[in-house]
Design an enzyme around this catalytic site. Structure first.
Site, short mmCIF file in Angstrom:
data_model
loop_
_atom_site.label_atom_id
_atom_site.label_comp_id
_atom_site.label_asym_id
_atom_site.label_seq_id
_atom_site.Cartn_x
_atom_site.Cartn_y
_atom_site.Cartn_z
N SER A 242 -38.68 5.26 6.88
CA SER A 242 -38.36 5.27 5.49
C SER A 242 -37.06 4.45 6.66
O SER A 242 -36.43 4.07 7.48
CB SER A 242 -37.96 6.56 5.10
OG SER A 242 -36.81 6.74 6.43
N LYS A 243 -36.17 4.17 5.52
CA LYS A 243 -34.51 3.43 6.28
C LYS A 243 -34.15 4.30 7.15
O LYS A 243 -33.75 3.26 8.16
CB LYS A 243 -33.84 3.88 5.23
CG LYS A 243 -33.69 2.15 3.99
CD LYS A 243 -32.83 1.65 3.90
CE LYS A 243 -33.20 0.47 2.86
NZ LYS A 243 -33.23 1.40 1.65
N ARG A 244 -34.26 5.78 7.20
CA ARG A 244 -33.33 6.42 8.71
C ARG A 244 -34.41 5.76 10.06
O ARG A 244 -33.47 5.73 10.71
CB ARG A 244 -34.11 7.26 8.56
CG ARG A 244 -33.32 8.61 7.66
CD ARG A 244 -33.88 10.00 7.68
NE ARG A 244 -35.59 10.00 7.07
CZ ARG A 244 -36.32 10.45 8.25
NH1 ARG A 244 -35.77 11.41 9.58
NH2 ARG A 244 -37.22 10.34 7.54
N HIS A 245 -35.24 5.64 9.90
CA HIS A 245 -35.98 4.66 11.05
C HIS A 245 -35.46 3.58 11.79
O HIS A 245 -36.29 2.56 12.77
CB HIS A 245 -37.12 4.96 11.17
CG HIS A 245 -37.73 6.48 11.25
ND1 HIS A 245 -38.26 6.73 10.09
CD2 HIS A 245 -37.98 7.05 12.18
CE1 HIS A 245 -38.82 8.50 9.85
NE2 HIS A 245 -38.33 8.22 10.79
N GLY A 246 -34.55 2.78 10.73
CA GLY A 246 -34.12 1.05 11.16
C GLY A 246 -34.69 0.72 10.14
O GLY A 246 -34.82 1.08 8.85
#
Ligand code: GLU
Length: 474
Positions: A242-246
């Site tokens: 997800s976005k959390r991973h960049g």
């Protein structure tokens, strides 16, 4: 003939998972000489946007995905869905539900307090025809629910094998909302059936929907297609990517200078392999070998370093004209117009520059930053390089004189000349090499020096040496 489809909802950018699903559907249809269609699932009127639609179309094109039919828009097909929903009501396979959202919420909350699982209690299934008639006349809002028959369903997933589910675990789900829009599970079945889809290839998160859909196919009198559910793509922490991973959308990778062919190659291997250890594969190779049955069951881990490595391999090994095209379209996409006209003035020089610098670049951004040094005369000089220039200014003057007189401008003559000069003066060649590199590129490190000088050519080289020498004339 087989037919696959990709059916994105236009509610955001193309994320990595959607791109991979689209590619697998595209490859499979091409491998089987079938058809592939694009359908836009825009039934959620509030979340669907024009901007997202455009970025999806543009993104698929960038990835090289070509559809044979469509795009079809679900928002334009409500009339068709209505006909099928009415048919289900007539055949007592679906029913109107007038329950208010308040009632449903209270029931659900009560059940959750008591620790019970809750599904719709079929209150409205027992309404008489008269009651229904009265409510309709009064204009009471209603939804249409699909009646789940008793029993169990089983289907054979092309990737996961046989999967079964008891119908008691499925509630009478809504197929038409009170605003007369249709829910995903219903519209997808009507469309896949009417559009002749033979293989539904999509993310594993849809397995539960598949059971609902198979029941709908049967109720509507359609043959269900074959289903293949792709494993998840996880981040390095083994949680769903997800976005959390960049960066999680393909637009971001495009901005970062990833070549679409490298991204396609990388995403293809994220869950599928050709059966040998091959890693660099072009579109034709992939299409020739792709089989959805070889997709792995286990989740894949997205490894950005591997993607960057693959990108650097493409930059190193691509045909120089193809690489130049990639760079040019990247420059256009980024709107760096000043650079385009300089490149256009001397395309051969640009090829030579790319050849010189490509081994050290990981992304198109790196490539452009370095190319800038060779294309523009006002390149900056880094601090570390400045030190070499300061201490080597006399050596720069000497070599400039020698190079001005040099007739054959190739790397071996350039090297011979520099070494001869250093020998004559009884000095190490490094005393010339370091300041010259620093002067010509503004950098302390870079490609082999004599390659640089050869590519720059005599006029640029002398001009650049003059520029730095002049910096020290007060
Ligand atoms: N619009 C759905 C999604 O984006 C499509 C799922 C499907 O392929 O059936 O998840």
């Amino acid at each position: 003939m087989i037919k696959t489809r990709i059916a994105p909802s236009p509610t955001g950018a193309i994320h990595i998972g959607l791109a991979r699903t689209a590619l697998y559907n595209f490859f499979y249809s091409r491998n089987k000489k079938g058809k592939f269609l694009l359908r836009i699932e825009d039934t959620d009127r509030e979340r669907s946007t024009e901007a997202s639609l455009n970025s999806i179309i543009e993104g698929f094109k960038w990835l090289g995905i070509e559809w044979d039919e469509g795009p079809f828009f679900q928002s334009q097909r409500f009339g068709i869905y209505k006909r099928f929903a009415d048919k289900l009501i007539e055949e007592n396979k679906a029913y109107r539900c007038f329950c208010s959202t308040d009632r449903l919420r209270n029931e659900r909350e009560q059940a959750s307090k008591e620790g019970r699982a809750w599904k719709y209690d079929r209150l409205c299934l027992n309404l008489t025809d008269d009651e229904i008639e009265r409510k309709l006349k009064a204009g009471d809002p209603y939804v249409i629910r699909f009646f789940i028959p008793n029993g169990e369903s089983v289907y054979n997933d092309l990737i996961h094998g046989e999967i079964r589910k008891k119908h008691s675990d499925i509630e009478d789900f809504v197929i038409m909302r009170s605003d007369e829009s249709f829910t995903y599970n219903f519209s997808v079945v009507v469309d896949d059936a009417l559009m002749g889809i033979t293989h539904v290839i999509r993310g594993v998160e849809h397995i539960n929907n598949t059971f609902k859909q198979i029941l709908l196919y049967k109720a509507l009198g359609f043959n269900p297609p074959l289903f293949a559910h792709l494993p998840l793509i996880l981040g390095p922490d083994k949680k769903k990517l997800s976005k959390r991973h960049g960066a999680s959308s393909i637009d971001e990778y495009r901005q970062d200078g990833i070549i679409s062919k490298a991204l396609v190659n990388y995403l293809t291997l994220l869950g599928w392999s050709p059966g040998d250890n091959r890693e660099i594969m072009d579109l034709a190779d992939i299409i020739a070998l792709f089989d959805v049955k070889r997709v792995k069951k286990s989740n894949a881990v997205f490894d950005k370093d591997k993607l960057l490595w693959m990108n650097s391999m493409y930059i190193k090994e691509m045909d120089i004209e193809a690489l130049s095209d990639e760079v040019l379209s990247f420059i256009k996409h980024q709107g760096i117009n000043g650079m385009l006209s300089v490149i256009d003035k001397d395309r051969d020089y640009f090829y030579r520059v790319l050849e010189l610098i490509r081994d050290r670049a990981t992304t198109l951004v790196d490539l452009i930053e370095t190319a800038r040094i060779y294309l523009f005369e006002d390149y900056d000089i880094e601090k570390k390089a400045m030190k070499y220039i300061k201490t080597g200014i006399e050596h720069l003057k000497l070599i400039k004189q020698r190079y001005e007189a040099l007739e054959v401008w190739d790397k071996s003559h350039l090297e011979e000349e520099l070494r001869a000069l250093s020998e004559e003066r009884g000095e190490k060649a490094g005393l010339f090499i370091h300041p010259v590199r620093a002067a010509l590129t503004g950098r302390k490190v870079g490609p082999p020096l004599f390659d640089i000088i050869e590519v720059l050519g005599k006029i640029r080289t002398i001009k650049r040496l003059d520029r730095v020498i002049n910096m020290y004339i007060i």
